[in-house]
Every structure is written in structure tokens, then in C-alpha cells.
Design a protein around this motif. Structure first.
Motif, mmCIF file in Angstrom:
data_model
loop_
_atom_site.group_PDB
_atom_site.id
_atom_site.type_symbol
_atom_site.label_atom_id
_atom_site.label_comp_id
_atom_site.label_asym_id
_atom_site.label_seq_id
_atom_site.Cartn_x
_atom_site.Cartn_y
_atom_site.Cartn_z
ATOM 1 N N ILE A 105 64.982 13.062 77.790
ATOM 2 C CA ILE A 105 64.072 13.962 77.084
ATOM 3 C C ILE A 105 63.255 13.179 76.065
ATOM 4 C CG2 ILE A 105 63.986 15.861 75.417
ATOM 5 C CD1 ILE A 105 66.281 17.149 76.946
ATOM 6 N N ALA A 106 63.883 12.258 75.350
ATOM 7 C CA ALA A 106 63.156 11.450 74.358
ATOM 8 C C ALA A 106 62.067 10.611 75.027
ATOM 9 C CB ALA A 106 64.130 10.553 73.600
ATOM 10 N N LYS A 107 62.376 10.037 76.197
ATOM 11 C CA LYS A 107 61.367 9.250 76.925
ATOM 12 C C LYS A 107 60.194 10.119 77.348
ATOM 13 C CE LYS A 107 64.521 5.754 78.714
ATOM 14 N NZ LYS A 107 65.188 5.232 79.916
ATOM 15 N N LYS A 108 60.485 11.315 77.820
ATOM 16 C CA LYS A 108 59.420 12.234 78.231
ATOM 17 C C LYS A 108 58.553 12.633 77.039
ATOM 18 C CE LYS A 108 61.819 14.043 82.236
ATOM 19 N NZ LYS A 108 62.474 15.195 82.854
ATOM 20 N N LEU A 109 59.185 12.868 75.897
ATOM 21 C CA LEU A 109 58.419 13.223 74.699
ATOM 22 C C LEU A 109 57.545 12.061 74.244
ATOM 23 C CD1 LEU A 109 61.042 15.242 72.642
ATOM 24 C CD2 LEU A 109 59.014 16.121 73.806
ATOM 25 N N GLU A 110 58.070 10.841 74.322
ATOM 26 C CA GLU A 110 57.263 9.673 73.967
ATOM 27 C C GLU A 110 56.066 9.546 74.901
ATOM 28 O OE1 GLU A 110 59.726 6.204 73.945
ATOM 29 O OE2 GLU A 110 60.932 6.926 72.263
ATOM 30 N N GLY A 111 56.270 9.830 76.190
ATOM 31 C CA GLY A 111 55.164 9.789 77.149
ATOM 32 C C GLY A 111 54.106 10.824 76.830
ATOM 33 N N LEU A 112 54.529 12.000 76.378
ATOM 34 C CA LEU A 112 53.565 13.040 76.005
ATOM 35 C C LEU A 112 52.762 12.635 74.774
ATOM 36 C CD1 LEU A 112 55.663 16.305 76.499
ATOM 37 C CD2 LEU A 112 53.767 15.497 77.905
ATOM 38 N N VAL A 113 53.433 12.022 73.809
ATOM 39 C CA VAL A 113 52.747 11.581 72.604
ATOM 40 C C VAL A 113 51.741 10.484 72.930
ATOM 41 C CG1 VAL A 113 53.096 10.410 70.386
ATOM 42 C CG2 VAL A 113 54.621 12.252 71.059
ATOM 43 N N GLU A 114 52.110 9.560 73.804
ATOM 44 C CA GLU A 114 51.186 8.487 74.209
ATOM 45 C C GLU A 114 49.996 9.041 74.964
ATOM 46 O OE1 GLU A 114 53.504 5.713 76.448
ATOM 47 O OE2 GLU A 114 54.648 5.066 74.698
ATOM 48 N N ASP A 115 50.231 10.039 75.843
ATOM 49 C CA ASP A 115 49.123 10.641 76.591
ATOM 50 C C ASP A 115 48.174 11.381 75.677
ATOM 51 O OD1 ASP A 115 50.154 9.667 78.943
ATOM 52 O OD2 ASP A 115 51.116 11.569 79.538
ATOM 53 N N SER A 116 48.700 12.080 74.678
ATOM 54 C CA SER A 116 47.834 12.829 73.774
ATOM 55 C C SER A 116 47.038 11.885 72.862
ATOM 56 C CB SER A 116 48.629 13.816 72.930
ATOM 57 O OG SER A 116 49.498 13.147 72.056
ATOM 58 N N SER A 117 47.614 10.743 72.493
ATOM 59 C CA SER A 117 46.889 9.796 71.649
ATOM 60 C C SER A 117 45.805 9.084 72.437
ATOM 61 C CB SER A 117 47.850 8.787 71.002
ATOM 62 O OG SER A 117 48.455 7.989 71.998
ATOM 63 N N GLU A 118 46.001 8.877 73.744
ATOM 64 C CA GLU A 118 44.977 8.256 74.579
ATOM 65 C C GLU A 118 43.793 9.185 74.806
ATOM 66 O OE1 GLU A 118 46.919 7.101 78.182
ATOM 67 O OE2 GLU A 118 48.054 5.504 77.225
ATOM 68 N N ASN A 119 44.058 10.497 74.834
ATOM 69 C CA ASN A 119 42.984 11.470 75.067
ATOM 70 C C ASN A 119 42.125 11.690 73.833
ATOM 71 O OD1 ASN A 119 43.798 11.841 77.695
ATOM 72 N ND2 ASN A 119 45.111 13.587 77.216
ATOM 73 N N ASP A 120 42.630 11.366 72.660
ATOM 74 C CA ASP A 120 41.861 11.596 71.419
ATOM 75 C C ASP A 120 40.855 10.546 71.151
ATOM 76 O OD1 ASP A 120 43.208 13.897 70.879
ATOM 77 O OD2 ASP A 120 44.691 12.951 69.581
#
Length: 120
Positions: A105-120
Motif C-alpha cells: 500500500i505504501a508503494k502504491k501511495l508513493e506512486g500516486l504522489v509521484e504521478d500527481s507531481s509529474e502532472n503539475d
């Protein structure tokens, strides 16, 4: 959810089991990072279900439960001595994959945070 006495005893037993596991010389336990994720105590404090988890996965946790079951007499005596219990509780060790699940779950959350920072 148990009574206050059961909950307190479960936490005390969980803490002591973790300390005893660190002291055991069994290579099935000392080579891996083994943790007691939770302990459930019966109403009369005579039975304890201890859930064993390992970062390496459920297979390592199953090996650890076999090792702990083999050493349950020693562990039972140590728990009773350290907590000064009138009757030593019977221990049952159960393999649990909660640490591995939490890491996924922590890895998935880190992936979501990285994806959202790339989109900004």
C-alpha cells in the motif's frame, strides 16, 4: 474487542514475545525480520493467538511460525516468568501478511504522489 484486562494482557504478551523472539538462536528467526503484528487473548487469559509477520513475505512468516511452534514450551515459560502470570498461557502462532500488505500500500501511495507531481 475484549475487556481492559484482556487488552492490557495482549499488549504485554505481544511486547514480551517480540523480545523473546529477538533472543532466540534459531536461524529460521534470526536471519529474517520477524514481527508480532498482534496478539489475541482469551477471556480467562489461558490461550493466546500470536500473529507473526515478516517483511520478506508470507512464506518466511510460515517458516517462522513453525520455528516458534517448536520452541513454544520455552517461549511459554519465559512469558509466564517475565509477566509473573499465575498460569502460563498456551501459545498458538499464526502466519500473517500484514507487514507485506502495508508495504504494498505504501508503494502504491508513493506512486500516486509521484504521478500527481509529474502532472503539475
Amino acid at each position: 474487542m475484549g475487556t481492559y484486562k484482556q487488552d492490557r494482557a495482549a499488549e504485554d504478551i505481544k511486547r514480551e514475545l517480540a523480545a523473546i523472539i529477538r533472543e532466540l538462536k534459531d536461524p529460521r528467526l534470526s536471519e529474517h525480520l520477524i514481527s508480532i503484528s498482534r496478539a489475541e487473548v482469551s477471556g480467562d487469559l489461558s490461550y493466546v493467538k500470536a500473529y507473526v509477520s515478516a517483511i520478506e513475505g508470507i512464506d518466511v512468516a510460515k517458516q517462522a511460525t513453525k520455528a516458534l511452534t517448536n520452541a513454544s514450551g520455552l517461549i511459554r515459560r519465559e512469558v509466564s516468568k517475565r509477566l509473573r502470570l499465575r498460569k502460563a498461557p498456551e501459545l498458538k502462532f499464526i502466519a500473517d501478511d500484514s507487514i507485506e500488505y502495508g508495504m504494498n500500500i505504501a508503494k502504491k501511495l508513493e506512486g500516486l504522489v509521484e504521478d500527481s507531481s509529474e502532472n503539475d
